[in-house]
Enzyme design. Structure first.
Site, PDB file in Angstrom:
ATOM      1  N   TRP A 160       0.805  -1.229   0.000  1.00 50.41           N
ATOM      2  CA  TRP A 160       0.000   0.000   0.000  1.00 50.41           C
ATOM      3  C   TRP A 160       0.834   1.274   0.000  1.00 50.41           C
ATOM      4  CZ3 TRP A 160       1.871   2.400   4.148  1.00 50.41           C
ATOM      5  CH2 TRP A 160       2.345   1.621   5.212  1.00 50.41           C
ATOM      6  N   LYS A 184      -2.591  -8.391  -7.606  1.00 54.85           N
ATOM      7  CA  LYS A 184      -3.364  -8.379  -6.350  1.00 54.85           C
ATOM      8  C   LYS A 184      -2.817  -7.207  -5.526  1.00 54.85           C
ATOM      9  CE  LYS A 184      -3.640  -9.350  -2.402  1.00 54.85           C
ATOM     10  NZ  LYS A 184      -3.736  -8.274  -1.375  1.00 54.85           N
ATOM     11  N   PRO A 185      -3.528  -6.062  -5.565  1.00 57.66           N
ATOM     12  CA  PRO A 185      -3.031  -4.908  -4.809  1.00 57.66           C
ATOM     13  C   PRO A 185      -3.357  -5.063  -3.329  1.00 57.66           C
ATOM     14  CG  PRO A 185      -5.117  -4.358  -5.855  1.00 57.66           C
ATOM     15  CD  PRO A 185      -4.796  -5.789  -6.247  1.00 57.66           C
ATOM     16  N   GLY A 237       6.552  -6.300  -0.589  1.00 60.86           N
ATOM     17  CA  GLY A 237       5.872  -6.182   0.700  1.00 60.86           C
ATOM     18  C   GLY A 237       6.821  -6.565   1.817  1.00 60.86           C
ATOM     19  N   SER A 238       6.258  -7.001   2.914  1.00 63.09           N
ATOM     20  CA  SER A 238       7.085  -7.274   4.092  1.00 63.09           C
ATOM     21  C   SER A 238       7.862  -8.581   3.922  1.00 63.09           C
ATOM     22  CB  SER A 238       6.189  -7.364   5.320  1.00 63.09           C
ATOM     23  OG  SER A 238       5.286  -8.439   5.161  1.00 63.09           O
ATOM     24  N   GLU A 259      10.662  -8.221  -3.451  1.00 68.41           N
ATOM     25  CA  GLU A 259      11.158  -6.895  -3.032  1.00 68.41           C
ATOM     26  C   GLU A 259      10.616  -6.687  -1.627  1.00 68.41           C
ATOM     27  OE1 GLU A 259      13.206  -4.977  -4.605  1.00 68.41           O
ATOM     28  OE2 GLU A 259      13.204  -5.904  -6.580  1.00 68.41           O
TER      29      GLU A 259
HETATM   30  N1  NAD Z   1      11.770  -3.645  -1.554  1.00 69.94           N
HETATM   31  C1  NAD Z   1      10.856  -2.879  -2.107  1.00 69.94           C
HETATM   32  O1  NAD Z   1      10.930  -2.507  -3.265  1.00 69.94           O
HETATM   33  C2  NAD Z   1       9.658  -2.458  -1.315  1.00 69.94           C
HETATM   34  C3  NAD Z   1       8.825  -1.465  -1.834  1.00 69.94           C
HETATM   35  C4  NAD Z   1       7.694  -1.096  -1.113  1.00 69.94           C
HETATM   36  C5  NAD Z   1       7.392  -1.707   0.102  1.00 69.94           C
HETATM   37  N2  NAD Z   1       8.232  -2.666   0.577  1.00 69.94           N
HETATM   38  C6  NAD Z   1       7.951  -3.296   1.862  1.00 69.94           C
HETATM   39  O2  NAD Z   1       6.563  -3.523   2.022  1.00 69.94           O
HETATM   40  C7  NAD Z   1       6.215  -3.507   3.398  1.00 69.94           C
HETATM   41  C8  NAD Z   1       5.014  -2.615   3.626  1.00 69.94           C
HETATM   42  O3  NAD Z   1       3.972  -2.984   2.832  1.00 69.94           O
HETATM   43  P1  NAD Z   1       2.738  -3.852   3.363  1.00 69.94           P
HETATM   44  O4  NAD Z   1       2.470  -3.572   4.804  1.00 69.94           O
HETATM   45  O5  NAD Z   1       1.635  -3.708   2.374  1.00 69.94           O
HETATM   46  O6  NAD Z   1       3.332  -5.315   3.287  1.00 69.94           O
HETATM   47  P2  NAD Z   1       2.561  -6.694   3.490  1.00 69.94           P
HETATM   48  O7  NAD Z   1       3.594  -7.745   3.337  1.00 69.94           O
HETATM   49  O8  NAD Z   1       1.740  -6.698   4.713  1.00 69.94           O
HETATM   50  O9  NAD Z   1       1.533  -6.730   2.279  1.00 69.94           O
HETATM   51  C9  NAD Z   1       1.977  -6.757   0.947  1.00 69.94           C
HETATM   52  C10 NAD Z   1       0.933  -7.491   0.111  1.00 69.94           C
HETATM   53  O10 NAD Z   1       0.788  -8.816   0.612  1.00 69.94           O
HETATM   54  C11 NAD Z   1      -0.582  -9.061   0.948  1.00 69.94           C
HETATM   55  N3  NAD Z   1      -0.612  -9.899   2.154  1.00 69.94           N
HETATM   56  C12 NAD Z   1      -0.614  -9.493   3.431  1.00 69.94           C
HETATM   57  N4  NAD Z   1      -0.642 -10.559   4.264  1.00 69.94           N
HETATM   58  C13 NAD Z   1      -0.664 -11.654   3.485  1.00 69.94           C
HETATM   59  C14 NAD Z   1      -0.694 -13.048   3.748  1.00 69.94           C
HETATM   60  N5  NAD Z   1      -0.712 -13.528   4.983  1.00 69.94           N
HETATM   61  N6  NAD Z   1      -0.691 -13.887   2.698  1.00 69.94           N
HETATM   62  C15 NAD Z   1      -0.667 -13.401   1.458  1.00 69.94           C
HETATM   63  N7  NAD Z   1      -0.646 -12.098   1.128  1.00 69.94           N
HETATM   64  C16 NAD Z   1      -0.640 -11.235   2.138  1.00 69.94           C
HETATM   65  C17 NAD Z   1      -1.170  -7.693   1.176  1.00 69.94           C
HETATM   66  O11 NAD Z   1      -2.569  -7.715   0.963  1.00 69.94           O
HETATM   67  C18 NAD Z   1      -0.439  -6.866   0.148  1.00 69.94           C
HETATM   68  O12 NAD Z   1      -1.021  -7.010  -1.127  1.00 69.94           O
HETATM   69  C19 NAD Z   1       7.448  -2.986   4.105  1.00 69.94           C
HETATM   70  O13 NAD Z   1       8.120  -4.060   4.681  1.00 69.94           O
HETATM   71  C20 NAD Z   1       8.266  -2.374   2.981  1.00 69.94           C
HETATM   72  O14 NAD Z   1       9.640  -2.281   3.220  1.00 69.94           O
HETATM   73  C21 NAD Z   1       9.340  -3.067  -0.099  1.00 69.94           C
END
Ligand code: NAD
Ligand SMILES: N[C@@H](CC=O)C(=O)O
Length: 493
Positions: A160, A184-185, A237-238, A259
């Site tokens: 997000w 899947k956003p 994501g995380s 990433e």
């Molecule tokens: N390295 C990069 O290029 C980069 C860029 C942007 C963000 N990030 C990282 O993203 C994180 C923040 O974003 P966030 O809070 O949206 O991350 P997140 O991992 O919680 O979510 C990312 C995506 O995964 C989905 N998701 C969440 N829980 C899930 C699960 N249990 N099973 C499957 N899918 C699931 C979410 O709906 C979302 O679409 C931070 O750690 C940040 O550093 C990294």
């Protein structure tokens, strides 16, 4: 006033998934509300697709792949460039949608639209340069070489904090390579993704090539990761979720790009002007209210200039404005939700309880329940959460160090390895520290480091693979080796 009335083009606000060129609601009547993090106001609702509808998106992407991959690279380029033009033409609406759902200040949102669009243009062109190679043959009368072919369907799961650019950096590369995609956003910020779909359709991208699915995140990813027909997963994501998805992709032996989180050190050498370095550090820490994978999370300052640096940092930080990103000159918008505020507060409390000093950060000034005022902590040590965890909040922690060897060891003392910053003008120090840092990206004397020509990505637990640059498209290409034997006249040239 409803969200669509705020846009010049109300059709950019969609509250449906987009599958096979059709706006789709969920068969099971499950839905999710989307909020403006600045006000808590409900912006709209999105449907959650049922498992069979996620599978239907794979069917659509599979059918579309046959035709999309068969187009010439320059034909795909034309369509991607049309998409790029539409992103530019609708920049204001896209920026407003993003500010409303994500919270970032409007100028930053405009910047992200520009940034996101730049990947579409970059990869539209790169798609024409997916060259194979000629291999000098060691086999008599044979011609050897390689072809580059699209891997197939790519599932793209995005966060997000950058609701548009994290999609285009993946989707444009995949589509230019000839792949079809299922995006899947994040549930917090679906509207930017859906506006991208609307504009993709207007750009003449055929049905099934760019799909946006919405739903329960674990359910959707289990289906996409478990699908043999999905050949690549690209996730931003995380690290926690990245690890989970990597496991889920093991059975189908997918191509996986990750990433993930960052915990960037910002190293300031003893030769630096403390004011110049402090102002740069403020910029590197507080963009997107600290919700940035590149945020300067551990600020490591040489002990000889530490006190002056802290004073300048505090002065610059005090000038930052916090508020609703739609209003006037705002530097920091809200955090994405209340849990993010609670996590930030816990990280600050933990640091203080272990001996850090709070120089600034009065939360009573926060303009709303999702806002977190910038915090400056000094005396940050390794036993604190702030050292090891990505705070994803406007919490700056400063630590003094004595020499280069010590700061290298400190900087590398993290499971993360995405980006690092180094501020010094001493070329020997630059070379030594740059080489010793265990990070995928090192930025020397510059806060800005990203853009389409850059191979973006991390090492260690920050991920796998690179996005952008000349290699970003390789994540979506297979290399096919060929040996043409018994050619008669050809020898080993
Ligand atoms: N390295 C990069 O290029 C980069 C860029 C942007 C963000 N990030 C990282 O993203 C994180 C923040 O974003 P966030 O809070 O949206 O991350 P997140 O991992 O919680 O979510 C990312 C995506 O995964 C989905 N998701 C969440 N829980 C899930 C699960 N249990 N099973 C499957 N899918 C699931 C979410 O709906 C979302 O679409 C931070 O750690 C940040 O550093 C990294
Ligand atoms: N700022 C990053 C995204 C990380 O959150 C980028 O430029 O891609």
């Amino acid at each position: 006033m409803t969200l669509s009335n705020k846009l010049s083009d109300p059709r950019l606000f969609r509250q449906y998934a987009y599958v096979d060129g059709k706006w789709t609601h969920g068969d099971g009547n499950r839905e999710e509300a989307v909020f403006d993090p600045a006000t808590g106001e409900t912006l709209g609702h999105i449907p959650w697709l049922e498992p069979h509808q996620i599978t239907a998106s794979v069917d659509a992407a599979e059918a579309a792949f046959v035709h999309w991959r068969a187009l010439r690279a320059d034909e795909r380029c034309e369509r991607l460039l049309a998409w790029y033009d539409l992103l530019q033409a609708n920049r204001e609406d896209l920026a407003l949608l993003m500010t409303l759902e994500q919270g970032k200040p409007l100028p930053d949102a405009r910047g992200e639209v520009e940034y996101g669009a730049s990947f579409v243009r970059w990869f539209a062109e790169e798609g024409k340069r997916t060259f194979g190679e000629t291999i000098p043959s060691h086999i008599p009368n044979a011609a050897l070489g390689t072809l580059k072919e699209p891997v197939g369907i790519a599932a793209l799961i995005t966060p997000w904090n950058f609701p548009l650019a994290m999609i285009t950096r993946k989707a444009a590369a995949a589509m230019a390579a000839g792949c079809t995609v299922i995006v899947k956003p994040a549930g917090e910020t679906p509207f930017s993704a859906l506006a991208l779909a609307e504009l993709a359709e207007r750009a003449g991208i055929p049905a099934g090539v760019f799909n946006v699915v919405l739903g329960d995140p674990p359910e959707v990813s289990r289906i996409l990761c478990g699908e043999d027909r999905v050949k690549a997963l690209s996730f931003t994501g995380s690290t926690r979720v990245g690890r989970l998805l990597l496991e889920q992709c093991a059975n189908t032996v997918k191509r996986v790009s990750l990433e993930l989180g960052g915990n960037a050190p910002f190293i300031v050498g003893p030769d630096m002007d403390p004011k110049e370095a402090a102002f740069a550090a403020v910029a590197a820490k507080f963009q997107t209210a600290g919700q940035d994978c590149l945020a300067a999370d551990r600020i490591l300052v040489h002990e000889s200039i530490h006190d002056a640096f802290v004073a300048h940092f505090a002065e610059r930080m005090a000038a930052l404005t916090v508020g609703n990103g739609q209003e006037g000159e705002i530097d920091l918008g809200p955090l994405i939700h209340r849990q993010a505020v609670e996590k930030a507060a816990a990280i600050v409390d933990d640091a203080i309880s272990k001996g850090a000093t709070m120089v600034a950060g009065d939360q009573s000034q926060a303009p709303g329940e999702n806002f977190f005022m910038p915090v400056l902590l000094t005396g940050v040590t390794r036993d604190m959460k702030l050292w090891h965890e990505e705070s994803f909040a406007p919490v700056a922690g400063i630590t003094a160090y004595a020499d280069d060897d010590q700061v290298i060891e400190m900087a590398n003392d993290t499971e993360y390895g995405l980006a690092a910053y180094l501020y010094t003008h001493d070329i020997r120090r630059i070379w030594k520290v740059l080489r010793a840092l265990e990070f995928g990206m090192v930025s020397v004397n510059s806060v800005k480091m990203t853009g389409p020509p850059v191979p973006f990505g991390g090492v260690k637990h920050s991920g796998l693979g690179r996005e952008g640059g000349v290699t970003g498209i390789d994540e979506y290409l297979e290399t096919k080796y060929y040996c043409l034997g018994a050619l008669g006249s050809v020898s080993g040239s």
